[in-house]
Design an enzyme around this catalytic site. Structure first.
Site, short mmCIF file in Angstrom:
data_model
loop_
_atom_site.label_atom_id
_atom_site.label_comp_id
_atom_site.label_asym_id
_atom_site.label_seq_id
_atom_site.Cartn_x
_atom_site.Cartn_y
_atom_site.Cartn_z
N TYR A 1 6.58 -0.19 8.77
CA TYR A 1 6.00 1.14 8.52
C TYR A 1 7.11 2.17 8.25
O TYR A 1 7.11 2.84 7.21
CB TYR A 1 5.14 1.59 9.72
CG TYR A 1 4.89 3.08 9.69
CD1 TYR A 1 4.00 3.63 8.79
CD2 TYR A 1 5.58 3.95 10.55
CE1 TYR A 1 3.80 5.01 8.72
CE2 TYR A 1 5.39 5.31 10.50
CZ TYR A 1 4.50 5.84 9.59
OH TYR A 1 4.32 7.19 9.52
N ARG B 1 8.58 12.27 23.53
CA ARG B 1 8.28 12.42 22.11
C ARG B 1 8.10 13.90 21.79
O ARG B 1 7.86 14.71 22.67
CB ARG B 1 6.98 11.69 21.73
CG ARG B 1 7.04 10.16 21.89
CD ARG B 1 7.93 9.53 20.83
NE ARG B 1 7.99 8.09 20.95
CZ ARG B 1 8.84 7.41 21.73
NH1 ARG B 1 9.72 8.06 22.49
NH2 ARG B 1 8.82 6.09 21.75
N ASN C 1 0.82 -1.22 0.00
CA ASN C 1 0.00 0.00 0.00
C ASN C 1 0.85 1.27 0.00
O ASN C 1 0.60 2.21 -0.76
CB ASN C 1 -0.94 0.02 1.20
CG ASN C 1 -1.77 1.29 1.23
OD1 ASN C 1 -2.74 1.42 0.49
ND2 ASN C 1 -1.36 2.26 2.03
N1 UDP Z 1 2.80 5.16 25.49
C1 UDP Z 1 2.33 4.82 26.76
N2 UDP Z 1 1.08 4.28 26.87
C2 UDP Z 1 0.28 4.07 25.79
C3 UDP Z 1 0.76 4.42 24.51
C4 UDP Z 1 2.02 4.96 24.40
O1 UDP Z 1 3.02 5.02 27.77
O2 UDP Z 1 -0.85 3.55 25.97
C5 UDP Z 1 4.12 5.80 25.37
C6 UDP Z 1 5.09 5.12 24.41
O3 UDP Z 1 5.84 4.14 25.09
C7 UDP Z 1 5.92 6.32 23.94
C8 UDP Z 1 4.93 7.48 23.95
O4 UDP Z 1 3.88 7.09 24.83
O5 UDP Z 1 6.94 6.63 24.88
C9 UDP Z 1 4.33 7.80 22.59
O6 UDP Z 1 3.78 6.61 22.04
P1 UDP Z 1 2.95 6.67 20.68
O7 UDP Z 1 2.53 5.27 20.36
O8 UDP Z 1 1.86 7.70 20.80
O9 UDP Z 1 3.99 7.24 19.63
P2 UDP Z 1 5.37 6.61 19.07
O10 UDP Z 1 5.94 5.70 20.11
O11 UDP Z 1 5.00 5.88 17.83
O12 UDP Z 1 6.24 7.78 18.83
#
Ligand code: UDP
Length: 339
Positions: A152, A234, A100
């Site tokens: 991804y 983040r 995709n």
């Molecule tokens: N995170 C968390 N609980 C959740 C989802 C995410 O503590 O239910 C944490 C995750 O470990 C990361 C941050 O929040 O440190 C952002 O995660 P997200 O999945 O939003 O973004 P990504 O990791 O893809 O940047």
């Protein structure tokens, strides 16, 4: 300018359509509606007083892209938001992601170039960077396919490679790679926002579901990272800032290839984000510390100064703006667009 937004009815695409219309441009959406709702166009019209026509079809199918050009072209630019984006799912279903996320680019480029587009603005990701030693990530930071942890992110970096090669043989074409950090937030009207299907994987929509009572508690994935409060950091960016970054990229597009980080440059921890959401809601939320999530980095955040210097764009909305707007959207649309 007239812009075709592939995946334009999705979360970032819809906010970008609004920003384009508000800046005096024309937006046409091409979307297969697999991960959003056709009601988005009505919401865009209510916010802007303008229209963003929707072509229901797949950006991965040349016929559908040609139909969008025949019905609504010519277009000055294509913005390509049409991608699968769930990191965990991409590990389970790599073929779906590679197919995709690359087929869409091939079809859009083939039809777009044949029809004389001047710019192609691609939704890339800050997860193309692979080495924490490079923090804060500049556009030059290490990007190595084999170091990336999931299909991804690899599919996005592969797209960047394809796009660079295509630009070389189309010297008059602008290709802009916009590397998003963590888009969150919603339109301040509460009419357009993120509407993930099923239980959200990302932190912000998960916290929003806890706040509205649809999920029992926020799980904090690890509090023993090497960060100031031990939780992951983040670079969250308000989706309206991100949308405005696309308008700036469109308006500044020159022939050539350019990549820009779109983020705030400010690392925000899980605990800081939850605390901001609690301020928006006005009370504490249930939460507990869980084990680390596999594949997570302790911290990712960018240096966004190139976009400021070259595009004249800078994120202006704060973390509290982001959580306030998500809470407003969540309260007004507890079941999403169709709920
Ligand atoms: N995170 C968390 N609980 C959740 C989802 C995410 O503590 O239910 C944490 C995750 O470990 C990361 C941050 O929040 O440190 C952002 O995660 P997200 O999945 O939003 O973004 P990504 O990791 O893809 O940047």
């Amino acid at each position: 300018m007239r812009v075709l937004l592939a995946g334009g009815a999705g979360y970032v695409g819809a906010h970008t359509a609004i920003a384009l219309i508000e800046a005096g441009h024309e937006a046409v959406l091409l979307d297969d509606l697999t991960n959003t709702s056709g009601l988005v166009t009505e919401r865009i019209a209510r916010i802007t007083g303008g229209r963003a026509p929707l072509v229901a079809g797949s950006a991965a199918h040349v016929d559908d892209v040609e139909r969008a050009f025949a019905e609504h072209g010519p277009f000055d630019s294509i913005m390509h938001f049409a991608a699968k984006k769930a990191v965990g799912e991409s590990v389970e279903k790599p073929l779906d992601y590679y197919a995709n996320n690359l087929d869409t680019t091939y079809a859009l480029l083939r039809v777009g170039i044949a029809n004389g587009i001047r710019s192609f603005i691609f939704s890339s990701t800050g997860t193309v960077y692979s080495d924490p030693a490079d923090l804060p990530f500049t556009e030059e930071a290490t990007r190595n396919l084999v170091d990336l942890s999931n299909p991804y992110s690899k599919s996005k970096l592969m797209n960047e490679v394809v796009l660079a090669d295509v630009q070389k043989v189309n010297p008059g074409l602008n290709i802009t790679l916009l590397r998003y950090f963590n888009p969150v937030g919603a339109h301040e009207s509460g009419l357009v926002g993120e509407d993930p299907k099923g239980t959200p994987n990302n932190l912000m929509p998960f916290v929003a579901r806890v706040a509205v009572g649809a999920l029992p508690e926020v799980g904090i994935f690890g509090d023993d990272y090497d960060t100031p409060d031990g939780t992951g950091q983040r670079d969250y960016i308000h989706v309206v800032d991100l949308a405005e970054g696309h308008v700036a990229a469109l308006e500044k597009a020159q022939p050539g290839l350019a990549a820009y980080n779109l983020g705030t440059g400010i690392p925000v921890s899980v605990r800081e984000l939850v605390a901001s959401f609690e301020r928006a809601v006005g009370h504490e939320l249930p939460k507990s510390v869980k084990p680390r999530r596999a594949g997570d980095l302790a911290a990712t955040y960018c240096d966004p100064s190139k976009a400021e210097h070259e595009l004249g764009w800078k994120a202006t909305r704060t973390l509290d703006d982001m959580t306030r707007d998500v809470w407003n959207w969540q309260q007004k649309n507890p079941g999403g667009y169709e709920g």
